[in-house]
Design an enzyme around this catalytic site. Structure first.
Site, short mmCIF file in Angstrom:
data_model
loop_
_atom_site.label_atom_id
_atom_site.label_comp_id
_atom_site.label_asym_id
_atom_site.label_seq_id
_atom_site.Cartn_x
_atom_site.Cartn_y
_atom_site.Cartn_z
N LYS A 166 0.83 -1.20 0.00
CA LYS A 166 0.00 0.00 0.00
C LYS A 166 0.87 1.25 0.00
O LYS A 166 1.93 1.29 0.65
CB LYS A 166 -0.91 0.02 1.24
N ASP A 194 -0.12 0.25 -4.51
CA ASP A 194 -1.56 0.51 -4.64
C ASP A 194 -1.92 1.70 -3.75
O ASP A 194 -1.78 1.63 -2.53
CB ASP A 194 -2.33 -0.74 -4.19
N GLU A 220 -1.14 1.02 -8.88
CA GLU A 220 -2.58 0.71 -8.90
C GLU A 220 -3.39 1.85 -8.30
O GLU A 220 -3.03 2.39 -7.25
CB GLU A 220 -2.80 -0.59 -8.12
N GLU A 246 -11.03 -1.77 -10.28
CA GLU A 246 -11.80 -2.51 -9.27
C GLU A 246 -13.06 -1.77 -8.84
O GLU A 246 -13.94 -2.37 -8.24
CB GLU A 246 -10.92 -2.83 -8.05
N ASP A 269 -13.22 -6.67 -10.91
CA ASP A 269 -13.57 -7.57 -9.80
C ASP A 269 -14.79 -8.40 -10.24
O ASP A 269 -15.87 -7.85 -10.45
CB ASP A 269 -13.88 -6.80 -8.52
N HIS A 296 -9.09 -7.89 -9.81
CA HIS A 296 -9.07 -7.58 -8.38
C HIS A 296 -9.78 -8.73 -7.67
O HIS A 296 -10.88 -9.11 -8.05
CB HIS A 296 -9.82 -6.27 -8.14
N GLU A 329 -4.45 -12.09 -7.68
CA GLU A 329 -4.28 -11.39 -6.41
C GLU A 329 -4.62 -12.35 -5.27
O GLU A 329 -5.68 -12.99 -5.27
CB GLU A 329 -5.20 -10.16 -6.35
CA CA Z 1 -6.55 -2.31 -4.97
#
Ligand code: CA
Length: 376
Positions: A166, A194, A220, A246, A269, A296, A329
């Site tokens: 992150k 991300d 991301e 996503e 997703d 995702h 993922e």
């Molecule tokens: Ca993400």
């Protein structure tokens, strides 16, 4: 094979330690899953991504139009659900309700024909997929950079060849974290970042330039999913591939990202954007733009295996003799529901997970785990 009953379950699990990312913190996991039973005795399982109680309400709203219908006609049923919700839910969480139902219908279809979902989607282009570890969230630790580096090392020790971390706290802090993680994992492990759309275009360009020397495989959701043009502008301002998608729904939402040249990697997703039926269409659409898909994936083994079958079926763009690895993922944050709900357990060997070969999604759902985590 007629649909006899549609049941929803909201599963909840309190985390031992809360964690956060650029937008909010998690202290509990909540997931809505759906079980569709048929007059043949076969059952199918699906899962929605998004607020569980709203997904459940959506599934209950859609149930009357599905009862008594032929479960094998999942594309027709998909269109019925879409058409009857179009006027007030073209985007958003009601599409996640449709997605959960659609995934359960694919699971049922696979069981009815004794074939894996990936074969019914058109065939397995590959028999293994490379998981990347999603983790490296934030905590209130006063030595967060070194904690993140230690956590990253644990993924390398488990055999992961790719890790996503992150960013989105602040540009300086993000840089410090990326430096610490890259220094710890060495050059051979893929590293992605991300931001969960925390940054403005100007900030995203600045961060991208600062982390370019650390061999970042993708950046991301750098900026808000609303700003398709800004994604495109960012792409032309950095050598790091840009990923997103996503937060999009249906082929129409993903088309916005594609036609605006917003992303290098499209991250649909399956549990929110329209299920496997719509994800297959989005894959076809993305192939006309030459854009790669890495879905995702979040939630339980139902969501994970739906993604495994989808990825197994993706055409490589471009095709060539030595096809590159395809990623899935693999969320590594604490989630008791994910660990207990489905079997067999997800098994990574030498950095890869084998595509399931059993009928349907290729998993059993543990009804005792449903009892244990059911929110009453
Ligand atoms: Ca993400």
């Amino acid at each position: 094979m007629r649909i006899k009953q549609i049941e929803t379950f909201i599963l909840a699990d309190q985390l031992s330690e809360s964690f956060f990312f650029s937008q909010w913190s998690y202290s509990e996991r909540q997931i809505c899953i759906v079980k569709i039973s048929t007059d043949s005795g076969l059952v199918g399982w699906g899962e929605g991504y998004g607020p569980a109680s709203i997904i459940e309400a959506g599934i209950k709203h859609l149930t009357p139009m599905l009862l008594g219908q032929n479960a094998l006609e999942q594309e027709r049923l998909w269109f019925d659900m879409y058409r009857k919700t179009l006027d007030f839910a073209r985007r958003g969480v009601l599409v996640a309700s449709i997605s959960a139902i659609d995934i359960a219908l694919w699971d049922l279809k696979g069981k009815a024909f004794a074939q894996p979902v990936s074969v019914l989607l058109g065939g397995q282009q590959r028999n293994r997929v490379m998981p990347y570890a999603t983790g490296l969230y934030f905590s209130n630790s006063d030595k967060l950079a070194s904690d993140l580096a230690t956590e990253a090392t644990s993924y390398v020790d488990q055999g992961f060849k790719a890790i996503k971390m992150k960013v989105g706290l602040s540009i300086r802090t993000d840089l410090e974290h990326v430096e610490a993680v890259r220094a710890m994992i060495g050059e051979d492990i893929k590293l992605m970042v991300d931001a969960n759309h925390a940054y403005s275009l100007r900030e995203a360009i600045e961060l991208a330039h600062l982390i370019e020397p650390y061999d970042i495989s993708w950046f991301e959701e750098p900026i808000s999913p609303e700003f398709y043009d800004q994604y495109s502008e960012l792409r032309s301002n950095t050598s790091i591939p840009i990923a997103g998608g996503e937060c999009e729904y249906l082929r129409y939402g993903h088309h916005q990202l594609l036609k605006n040249k917003s992303v290098d990697i499209l991250q649909i997703d399956i549990c929110s954007a329209g299920g496997l039926t719509e994800a297959k269409r989005v894959a076809t659409l993305a192939s006309t733009y030459g854009v790669e898909i890495v879905p995702h994936t979040w939630g339980t083994g139902i969501a994970f295996h739906a993604a495994m079958h989808f990825i197994a079926n993706l055409e490589p763009i471009p095709g060539r003799l030595m096809s590159p690895d395809f990623y899935i993922e693999y969320d590594r944050t604490e989630n008791g529901i994910r660990e207990a709900l489905t079997s067999p357990p997800i098994d990574m060997q030498e950095g890869y997970i084998k595509v399931p070969t059993g009928p349907g999604l290729g998993i059993e759902v543990n009804e005792e785990a449903i009892q244990k985590f059911s929110k009453t």
